[in-house]
Design a protein around this motif. Structure first.
Motif, mmCIF file in Angstrom:
data_model
loop_
_atom_site.group_PDB
_atom_site.id
_atom_site.type_symbol
_atom_site.label_atom_id
_atom_site.label_comp_id
_atom_site.label_asym_id
_atom_site.label_seq_id
_atom_site.Cartn_x
_atom_site.Cartn_y
_atom_site.Cartn_z
ATOM 1 N N PRO A 42 0.737 -1.305 0.106
ATOM 2 C CA PRO A 42 -0.049 -0.059 -0.020
ATOM 3 C C PRO A 42 0.934 1.329 -0.155
ATOM 4 C CG PRO A 42 -0.940 -1.590 1.555
ATOM 5 C CD PRO A 42 0.466 -2.136 1.291
ATOM 6 N N ALA A 43 1.914 1.289 0.694
ATOM 7 C CA ALA A 43 2.811 2.509 0.987
ATOM 8 C C ALA A 43 3.397 2.916 -0.426
ATOM 9 C CB ALA A 43 3.714 2.327 2.085
ATOM 10 N N LEU A 44 3.942 1.516 -1.091
ATOM 11 C CA LEU A 44 4.509 1.648 -2.397
ATOM 12 C C LEU A 44 3.631 2.301 -3.465
ATOM 13 C CD1 LEU A 44 6.959 -0.817 -3.962
ATOM 14 C CD2 LEU A 44 5.054 0.101 -5.334
ATOM 15 N N ARG A 45 2.542 1.701 -3.405
ATOM 16 C CA ARG A 45 1.495 2.122 -4.552
ATOM 17 C C ARG A 45 1.108 3.652 -4.311
ATOM 18 N NH1 ARG A 45 -2.384 -1.907 -3.772
ATOM 19 N NH2 ARG A 45 -1.286 -3.026 -5.372
ATOM 20 N N LYS A 46 0.814 4.034 -3.230
ATOM 21 C CA LYS A 46 0.554 5.358 -2.868
ATOM 22 C C LYS A 46 1.632 6.332 -3.419
ATOM 23 C CE LYS A 46 -0.582 8.526 1.013
ATOM 24 N NZ LYS A 46 -0.670 8.965 2.385
ATOM 25 N N VAL A 47 2.952 6.095 -3.021
ATOM 26 C CA VAL A 47 4.156 6.855 -3.629
ATOM 27 C C VAL A 47 4.151 6.995 -5.177
ATOM 28 C CG1 VAL A 47 6.548 7.369 -3.480
ATOM 29 C CG2 VAL A 47 5.357 6.867 -1.381
ATOM 30 N N ALA A 48 4.057 5.496 -5.636
ATOM 31 C CA ALA A 48 4.164 5.566 -7.077
ATOM 32 C C ALA A 48 3.196 6.311 -7.958
ATOM 33 C CB ALA A 48 4.248 4.127 -7.423
ATOM 34 N N LEU A 49 1.932 6.068 -7.334
ATOM 35 C CA LEU A 49 0.940 6.762 -8.048
ATOM 36 C C LEU A 49 0.802 8.190 -7.980
ATOM 37 C CD1 LEU A 49 -1.892 3.808 -7.718
ATOM 38 C CD2 LEU A 49 -0.161 4.304 -9.492
ATOM 39 N N SER A 50 1.399 8.694 -6.959
ATOM 40 C CA SER A 50 1.202 10.077 -7.033
ATOM 41 C C SER A 50 2.166 10.782 -8.178
ATOM 42 C CB SER A 50 2.017 10.657 -5.714
ATOM 43 O OG SER A 50 3.416 10.367 -5.938
ATOM 44 N N THR A 51 2.910 9.868 -8.775
ATOM 45 C CA THR A 51 3.590 10.555 -10.038
ATOM 46 C C THR A 51 2.556 10.625 -11.156
ATOM 47 O OG1 THR A 51 4.032 8.405 -10.780
ATOM 48 C CG2 THR A 51 5.695 9.289 -9.344
ATOM 49 N N VAL A 52 1.458 10.027 -11.261
ATOM 50 C CA VAL A 52 0.684 10.063 -12.589
ATOM 51 C C VAL A 52 -0.853 10.613 -12.136
ATOM 52 C CG1 VAL A 52 1.823 8.038 -13.742
ATOM 53 C CG2 VAL A 52 -0.029 7.672 -12.015
ATOM 54 N N LYS A 53 -1.097 11.131 -10.945
ATOM 55 C CA LYS A 53 -2.116 11.725 -10.476
ATOM 56 C C LYS A 53 -2.569 12.926 -11.297
ATOM 57 C CE LYS A 53 -2.817 12.074 -6.131
ATOM 58 N NZ LYS A 53 -2.549 12.263 -4.621
ATOM 59 N N ALA A 54 -1.609 13.686 -11.972
ATOM 60 C CA ALA A 54 -1.942 14.687 -12.946
ATOM 61 C C ALA A 54 -2.134 14.275 -14.311
ATOM 62 C CB ALA A 54 -0.842 15.615 -12.959
ATOM 63 N N LYS A 55 -2.618 13.017 -14.447
ATOM 64 C CA LYS A 55 -2.805 12.197 -15.706
ATOM 65 C C LYS A 55 -1.768 12.726 -17.012
ATOM 66 C CE LYS A 55 -7.746 12.207 -14.769
ATOM 67 N NZ LYS A 55 -9.242 12.401 -15.184
#
Length: 239
Positions: A42-55
């Motif tokens: 869960p922690a890895l996913r949260k950090v990684a996906l922050s990079t693509v939040k802006a589409k």
């Protein structure tokens, strides 16, 4: 997007959460030769996906995935960086195009564990095949590939179609017969998983497929395939 900067930020945040005990456990569990930082999923996913939040645009997404995938430490791939690559592709899979099957195949061929292959096969390859059904011909080649992880990916890529209620029964049938004599545990298990998921929606089809093959199907495939069938049906098939 500053791809290099984002990748560096993510790695720094992951390293800040490093758990050496967890890292050592993961290495043993996965029988891994990679470098492990020791971060929960869960922690890895949260950090990684922050990079693509802006589409991001497609080219930015691919560049980010490539950058994460290529991260090394003392000449060895970093587990969490590779998982970050897989997570960003899955999150923005709608940006992928048919030509991106090549990237997914390259990542799978460069994988050494189910932990990478399974996510790529289902979340990226399988999602592409659902959107572009003609891509399933690629899976026809993969299922006969000498590399075991490519064969496993071909089977698991059928899962999204099963789960969305549009199973490719012809390919499940053909791939099952092509792989029924497989000696590799990971192939036997994958075939069982697909049949198990299909049995939740079409138990009659699975029972009819399994029954005449009881004499040749592996134990692990059979156990998974009949897991959700009615007990009486399982008893009849096993008898």
């Amino acid at each position: 997007m500053d791809v290099e900067g984002e990748a560096a930020r993510v790695l720094a945040e992951l390293r800040a959460q490093a758990d050496p005990v967890r890292a050592e456990y993961e290495k043993r569990y996965l029988k891994s030769d990679f470098v492990h930082i020791g971060v929960t999923v869960p922690a890895l996913r949260k950090v990684a996906l922050s990079t693509v939040k802006a589409k991001p645009a497609r080219d930015e997404l691919l560049a980010l995935a490539e950058t994460f995938w290529g991260v090394t430490d003392e000449g060895r791939p970093v587990h969490e960086a590779r998982m970050a690559a897989i997570e960003v592709l899955a999150k923005r899979v709608a940006l992928l195009e048919p030509r991106d099957m090549g990237l997914a195949e390259r990542f799978i061929r460069d994988s050494a564990s189910w932990v990478y292959v399974d996510h790529l096969a289902e979340k990226s390859v399988g999602a592409l095949v659902v959107r572009y059904p003609d891509l399933a011909t690629t899976l026809d080649a993969w299922v006969a590939d000498p590399y075991m992880w490519i064969r496993r990916a071909a089977v698991l890529a059928l899962l999204p179609g099963v789960r969305t209620g549009n199973p490719d029964l012809g390919r499940i049938d053909r791939y099952g017969d092509a792989l029924i004599a497989e000696r590799e545990f990971f192939i036997r298990k994958a075939l069982g998983w697909v049949l198990r998921e299909l049995s939740k929606k079409d138990p009659a089809w699975v029972a009819a497929w399994v029954e005449p093959r009881v004499g040749t199907i592996s134990g692990v495939t059979l156990r998974e395939a009949v897991r959700h069938l009615p007990p009486a049906e399982v008893a009849r098939i096993r008898a």
